[in-house]
Write an enzyme that holds these catalytic residues in place. Sequence first.
Site, PDB file in Angstrom:
ATOM      1  N   TRP A   1      -2.649 -13.174  -7.498  1.00  0.00           N
ATOM      2  CA  TRP A   1      -1.768 -11.974  -7.225  1.00  0.00           C
ATOM      3  C   TRP A   1      -0.839 -11.665  -8.356  1.00  0.00           C
ATOM      4  O   TRP A   1       0.141 -11.322  -8.287  1.00  0.00           O
ATOM      5  CB  TRP A   1      -1.241 -12.191  -5.810  1.00  0.00           C
ATOM      6  N   HIS A   2      -1.094 -12.001  -9.360  1.00  0.00           N
ATOM      7  CA  HIS A   2      -0.450 -11.729 -10.874  1.00  0.00           C
ATOM      8  C   HIS A   2      -0.947 -10.745 -11.736  1.00  0.00           C
ATOM      9  O   HIS A   2      -0.907 -10.853 -12.961  1.00  0.00           O
ATOM     10  CB  HIS A   2      -0.221 -13.172 -11.561  1.00  0.00           C
ATOM     11  N   ALA A   3      -1.529  -9.322 -11.095  1.00  0.00           N
ATOM     12  CA  ALA A   3      -1.862  -8.595 -11.791  1.00  0.00           C
ATOM     13  C   ALA A   3      -0.932  -8.012 -12.604  1.00  0.00           C
ATOM     14  O   ALA A   3       0.118  -7.449 -12.409  1.00  0.00           O
ATOM     15  CB  ALA A   3      -2.589  -7.426 -10.705  1.00  0.00           C
TER      16      ALA A   3
END
Length: 612
Positions: free
Chosen positions: A543-545
């Site tokens: 969830w580090h786009a």
Amino acid sequence: MDPSTPHNTEFDIILAGGGTAAGVIAGRLASACPSLRILLLEMGPHTQENPAHIQPARFLTHLFPGTKTARPMVARPSKDLDGRQLVTHCGQCLGGGSSINFAMYTRPPGSDYNDWANKFNNPGWSFDELLPLITKIENYQLSPGIKKPTHGYSGPLKVSYGGYSTSIGEDYLATVAKYDKARVVMNDANTMIDDNNHFERWPKWIDPATGRRSDVPHHYLYNNASYGKNLQVEVGCIVKRVLIEGGRAVGVEYVQNPDVHANADATIRTAKAAKMVVVSAGAFGSPVILERSGIGAPDVLKRNNVPVKVALPGVGENYNDHPLFFIPFLAPSDTVTLDGIVMSDPEELKKWSTQWVEKAMGLMSSNAVDGGCKLRPTPSELKAIGPAFSDRWESFYAHSDKPMLWSGEIGAYVGPSPPPPGVRCFCFGTFGLYPSSVGSVHIASGDDVNAPPEYESGALNTKEDVAMLRWGFKYARELGRRMSSYRGEYLPDQPVFPEGSAAGGPEARRSTPAPIDAPDIVYTEEDDKAIDEYIRSHLMYAWHANGTCAMKPREQGGVVDSRLNVYGVRGLKVADISICPSNVGTNTYSTALTIGEKAAALIAEELGIASV
């Protein structure tokens, strides 16, 4: 502001998106210049005083099916993931990731920002130049009486260990100190300078005095003197496109989000911006807003019937993230974990919420991530990773200070096969910090704002990423099986080794802790294939786009310049995690905050505002 009110109101600045960076920008500018008319449009709901957002331990609930606060982005099927469609969540509430993330206090090496400045020709973005903004963000409370030069001590966001120390975390740190002689246990692995191979009781974005999450909405927006006055925040509003007239951004079109507004209609609303529009909708949201506005690769725009206003092929490209997996181990039945809170067990919620309300402490004031390390391999470990990683090591790592993996524990089960009630687990989380795999995000419709984007995850599409994560699995497994809390492997989420393999045998899969000095498990080539298959079937993104509107020279695929101006359009900026020209070795909250502070400073300078 009531979203049902007709809109033709003109503002000075419109922020298209209401996540971490947008909240920082709006809050700083409103405080510095209360007369500035600011409109912030957020797709998701409010978070004000909502326990799901202010109580740190509830973070995993935002990933459940049907969530309204995180948007699941579904990638195309990938042969590199055994045909799976990777699902990556992004924040969909005021504050974005700051309101729902793991609250892990992790910061990148300063060299990441030096790369942005030097490799991509972005003056003003070096580590030394950004450091005053980085320290401005935080109130670091883990070095009483000592002022460290790379930490801040008077910022709005508190950093602490939270209000509870799990036995799993304490066990982890005791175990690594005995087992891994190549690394040391420290009290600060986030100086941004030479932080590799330092185990630490992992810090958290949590206020120790209140037990609350250190998020953006409650520290930059809701408490702002201009909030509800010249600082207008509208939730449940999906920005359709930026309005461009004569080569200049003059406003936005947006529609209501029916997930937030029960009586939402399809009316297209318009808001005008006298000074500028700032797109700040994240790595998934910002590129699609630009593309629906006619800014992007001509072939993408044409196949979606969008007239080309500015040809920028880099829009939506350069998608980066961190490939992640969790390895679950069984724990004693009386182990305190987050599972009861996450699964909304009434007794657990009552017990820990009462302690949180009365004493601002207890498990509800923790994320149960109490130990970790930024791993950079030793020469012997590099050899063990194997030749598939050699070229990547030489071209990227060998002459830098970059860590390869983050590895640590969490006192909770995280995975696709939850154990039955009463069964306790802890997990090791491992993610690659600089994978070579890259993906993309593009519109699938030029008109429908609810159409899911065309998302290519890129995950595991290089052999070096697979080799790196395979070694990370083996390393985490050795640590986990030596912890005193270990009671066996949780087999539904473990590799299926060949029949007769020692890696799947009784000693490797014992039900009691292995001695610290026990020999490491030896793997065959077939065992390695089983691990690779496990990783391909269980891998997720962290969830580090980031990176889809990269701050690079235009001829290198850039979308914005070093002042965050979109190439080819006046009065339009992008300011969020999507502007990263290259990946960052960190949980991305700290970087999104830094980008927000930098953007606020740039905008203030351009508008003649003395200070922010």
